[in-house]
Write an enzyme that holds these catalytic residues in place. Structure first.
Site, PDB file in Angstrom:
ATOM      1  CG  ASP A  27      -1.955   1.264   1.126  1.00  0.00           C
ATOM      2  OD1 ASP A  27      -2.345   1.813   0.128  1.00  0.00           O
ATOM      3  OD2 ASP A  27      -2.272   1.672   2.235  1.00  0.00           O
ATOM      4  CB  CYS A  51     -19.794   6.679  -6.995  1.00  0.00           C
ATOM      5  SG  CYS A  51     -18.618   8.023  -6.177  1.00  0.00           S
TER       6      CYS A  51
END
Ligand code: SF4
Ligand code: SF4
Length: 377
Positions: A134, A198
């Site tokens: 990440d 979204c």
């Protein structure tokens, strides 16, 4: 021992240590990604949490000279929680996104990669390896895509055939020339469910995200949340799962393969009011092991106040007044003022007028004015 044999052994070993999927990729520069990142940068769509040097993100050889391959790994995480406490009228609750359930995944994946590194170096002592999860320079998703872990969905998640997109990703660059695996063809087809669902229209088009509109990013910011997003936040305390929840590829997918990823329901679905006055010590004890705690308590407390306004939880009015009076942080005082206006209780006007008399911070005064305006309308 051939590299093909070592690759087969690594795959077998990875299964034995709980890595759910593994793939191998070349270290060729990620040219398509470079183009995409340059565009994202010029459009102002990046969050600012990424590695700023685009070349480091796209050229594995800058991170390890003589790099010859990248090993990508994926671990599936749970999508459903057992015994989730209800959010009731008197006890409103917030929610941490699934990627923040259980122990911080950075730790879990780094530990797996360490085991894998040790295994490889024992078999091939002259090799060099660099692992990341990440926060490393490489794009986990671009590597996973190239290594055949999954395809890159329109919602920008990597979608695996076995586990859907609820997977954590990590990778290791090595100096061993493993043969690369084949990428999986994109299978979104004509579906646009994630784009349609979204709440902030952050998915500009399939595979292109404006991070500055994405709730997952916005929940992590430390400043005032722009007005246009406050209504959209709902009860999200950290992160947003909407574009993954609606994805047909995740339907019925719920894997409980790793004990340490199991959520404590009281922690990941916390009472909003309890977050408001939590001490640093209590915060560390209760939330410190979550990946969602990495920005500290302030953004989460700000989001909890917005959650209270979202639910119109008038039982929190005294708590909000106390924050507006006493909290040393302008973002918290100001967000509380806005929420007091939103709640529109009998006391709201008096509380805000009194605050306006004493408040010195211009940003907080602006929020008080917003609250007062809501009451006038
Ligand atoms: Fe939109 Fe939430 Fe997905 Fe971000 S995480 S793109 S806000 S649905
Ligand atoms: Fe692809 Fe549809 Fe899933 Fe979006 S919701 S990632 S378009 S399959």
């Amino acid at each position: 021992m051939t590299f093909a044999q070592l690759k087969a052994d690594i795959i077998a070993y990875s299964r034995s240590i709980g890595i759910d999927k593994i793939g191998f990729a070349s270290t060729d520069p990620f040219l398509e990604l470079r183009e995409r990142l340059v565009t994202q940068q010029s459009l102002g769509y990046q969050s600012g949490f990424e590695e700023a040097d685009i070349e480091k993100r796209v050229q594995p050889e800058l991170l390890l000279s003589e790099a010859k391959s990248i090993i990508a790994i994926a671990l599936a995480y749970p999508a459903k929680m057992k015994n989730a406490p209800l959010s009731t009228k008197l006890e409103r609750r917030g929610l941490f996104c699934r990627a923040s359930w259980g122990e911080d995944y950075h730790t879990i994946l780094k530990n797996k990669l360490k085991l894998l590194e040790a295994y490889i170096l024992e078999r091939e002592p002259s090799a060099k390896v660099v692992s990341m999860v990440d926060t490393g320079e490489l794009s986990d998703r671009a590597v996973a895509e190239r290594a055949g872990i999954g395809w890159s969905g329109k919602n920008c998640s990597i979608i695996t055939e076995e586990f859907g997109s609820y997977v954590y990703l990590g990778e290791m660059i090595t100096t061993i020339p493993f043969s690369p695996d084949t990428p999986i063809t994109e299978q979104c087809g004509t579906c646009t469910k994630c784009i349609d669902a979204c709440p902030t229209e952050a998915i500009v088009q399939g595979g292109q995200l404006n991070s500055n509109k994405c709730i997952a990013f916005l929940t992590q910011t430390k400043t005032f949340l722009a007005d246009e997003f406050r209504e959209k936040l709902g009860n999200r305390i950290y992160g947003c799962d909407t574009c993954q929840q609606v994805c047909p590829e995740n339907k019925g997918r719920d894997f409980h393969l790793h004990e340490e990823m199991e959520p404590d329901p009281e922690v990941v679905k916390p009472l909003l009011k309890e977050l408001l006055f939590i001490s640093n010590r209590e915060f560390k004890e209760k939330f410190g092991s979550l990946s969602g705690a990495w920005r500290g308590k302030k953004p989460l407390q700000r989001n909890a106040i917005i959650g209270i306004a979202h639910y119109k939880d008038i039982t929190a009015i005294d708590d909000l007044e106390k924050l507006l009076k006493d909290d040393p942080r302008p973002v918290i005082r100001g967000t509380a003022a806005w929420a007091i206006g939103k709640l529109a209780t009998d006391q709201s006007m008096l509380i805000l007028k009194a605050a306006k008399e004493r408040e010195k911070d211009v940003d907080v005064v602006a929020e008080i004015d917003k609250g007062l305006n809501m009451l006038k309308n």
